[in-house]
Design a protein around this motif. Structure first.
Motif, PDB file in Angstrom:
ATOM      1  N   ALA A   1       3.940  -8.093  44.997  1.00 18.48           N
ATOM      2  CA  ALA A   1       2.548  -7.997  44.725  1.00 18.48           C
ATOM      3  C   ALA A   1       1.760  -8.348  46.037  1.00 18.48           C
ATOM      4  CB  ALA A   1       2.516  -9.167  43.784  1.00 18.48           C
ATOM      5  N   LYS A   2       2.203  -9.324  46.888  1.00 25.18           N
ATOM      6  CA  LYS A   2       1.546  -9.668  48.211  1.00 25.18           C
ATOM      7  C   LYS A   2       1.491  -8.204  49.130  1.00 25.18           C
ATOM      8  CE  LYS A   2       2.701 -14.664  47.865  1.00 25.18           C
ATOM      9  NZ  LYS A   2       3.325 -15.636  48.392  1.00 25.18           N
TER      10      LYS A   2
ATOM     11  N   TYR B   1       3.983  -7.350  38.179  1.00 19.55           N
ATOM     12  CA  TYR B   1       5.180  -6.834  38.850  1.00 19.55           C
ATOM     13  C   TYR B   1       6.403  -7.803  38.438  1.00 19.55           C
ATOM     14  CZ  TYR B   1       2.488  -3.529  41.534  1.00 19.55           C
ATOM     15  OH  TYR B   1       1.733  -2.548  41.742  1.00 19.55           O
ATOM     16  N   ALA B   2       6.400  -8.855  37.532  1.00 16.39           N
ATOM     17  CA  ALA B   2       7.563  -9.742  37.360  1.00 16.39           C
ATOM     18  C   ALA B   2       8.604  -8.847  36.617  1.00 16.39           C
ATOM     19  CB  ALA B   2       7.028 -10.590  36.292  1.00 16.39           C
TER      20      ALA B   2
ATOM     21  N   GLU C   1      -2.199 -13.599  41.998  1.00 15.47           N
ATOM     22  CA  GLU C   1      -1.588 -14.219  40.903  1.00 15.47           C
ATOM     23  C   GLU C   1      -1.254 -12.849  39.763  1.00 15.47           C
ATOM     24  OE1 GLU C   1      -3.884 -15.456  42.592  1.00 15.47           O
ATOM     25  OE2 GLU C   1      -2.628 -16.976  43.619  1.00 15.47           O
TER      26      GLU C   1
ATOM     27  N   GLU D   1       1.381 -10.592  40.586  1.00 13.34           N
ATOM     28  CA  GLU D   1       2.723 -11.310  40.491  1.00 13.34           C
ATOM     29  C   GLU D   1       3.265 -11.231  38.986  1.00 13.34           C
ATOM     30  OE1 GLU D   1       4.708 -11.855  42.716  1.00 13.34           O
ATOM     31  OE2 GLU D   1       3.613 -13.002  44.664  1.00 13.34           O
TER      32      GLU D   1
ATOM     33  N   THR E   1       6.485 -10.789  48.570  1.00 18.17           N
ATOM     34  CA  THR E   1       6.641 -10.248  47.334  1.00 18.17           C
ATOM     35  C   THR E   1       5.885  -8.907  47.073  1.00 18.17           C
ATOM     36  OG1 THR E   1       4.864 -11.341  46.368  1.00 18.17           O
ATOM     37  CG2 THR E   1       7.028 -12.399  46.494  1.00 18.17           C
TER      38      THR E   1
END
Length: 204
Positions: free
Chosen positions: A173-174, A193-194, A187, A190, A171
């Protein structure tokens, strides 16, 4: 072997077809205008005074590029990360190269010219999206314009969904966490950036 001269390059590639040599124009045709009216994505190439280069993507609803006349277009700028690498370059060196895409089409429209930055103009009202005017507009005075052939898109199969593997990469974020030090956890990134949260800042 490294190529170090124009003659070596031309010997390797061969002579261009006459149609490729003579396809450049210096003003928009109706076909060009039709393409811009359907384009929702452009890549903007710039370079600073020392030749350091940058390519920035810009996207908006189809037809987001404003045609001022046959020799001039304007590309609106929306909220972003505020690095403004390309805009810094334009202030030092106005020459730009643009590649306009229409989703599903394998040709691209290329425009080269000289850019300037405006913070307001009477036609800014025509660039409103979701109630918001652009932060600024990049106005490009056209030097050359031409269509580029389909081969790159045919080789890459870019528009063929059956070839897509987006989940083969982490993702966003990662990805961010893997290439830079951040105070946020994966987390937290994540959540940041949702899509439902991130999309709320596209124009505001």
């Amino acid at each position: 072997m490294q190529i170090t001269s124009v003659s070596e390059l031309e010997d390797l590639l061969g002579a261009p077809m006459p149609r490729a040599v003579h396809k450049e124009r210096n003003r928009l045709s109706q076909t060009d205008r039709d393409w811009l009216a359907l384009s929702s994505f452009v890549l903007v190439g710039t370079a600073d005074a020392d030749g350091n280069c940058d390519v920035s993507p810009k996207g908006d609803p189809p037809g987001f590029v404003h045609v001022l006349d046959d020799r001039t277009i304007a590309v609106p700028e929306r909220p972003g990360n505020r690095r403004a690498d390309g805009f810094h370059n334009i202030l030092a060196n106005p020459h730009v190269g643009l590649i306009f895409l229409v989703p599903g089409r394998r040709e691209t429209l290329r425009i080269n010219g000289r850019a300037r930055l405006l913070t307001d103009a009477p036609w800014f009202d025509e660039l409103i999206v979701e109630g918001h005017k652009p932060i600024l507009a990049m106005v490009v005075d056209i030097d050359t314009i031409f269509f580029h052939c389909q081969k790159a898109f045919m080789r890459s199969k870019l528009w063929k969904p059956e070839t897509w593997t987006p989940d083969a990469l982490p993702t966003h974020a990662k990805l961010v966490k893997s290439v830079m030090e951040t105070p946020e956890s994966v987390e937290e990134l994540e959540a940041y950036y949702a899509e439902d949260r991130y999309s709320r800042g596209l124009y505001a």
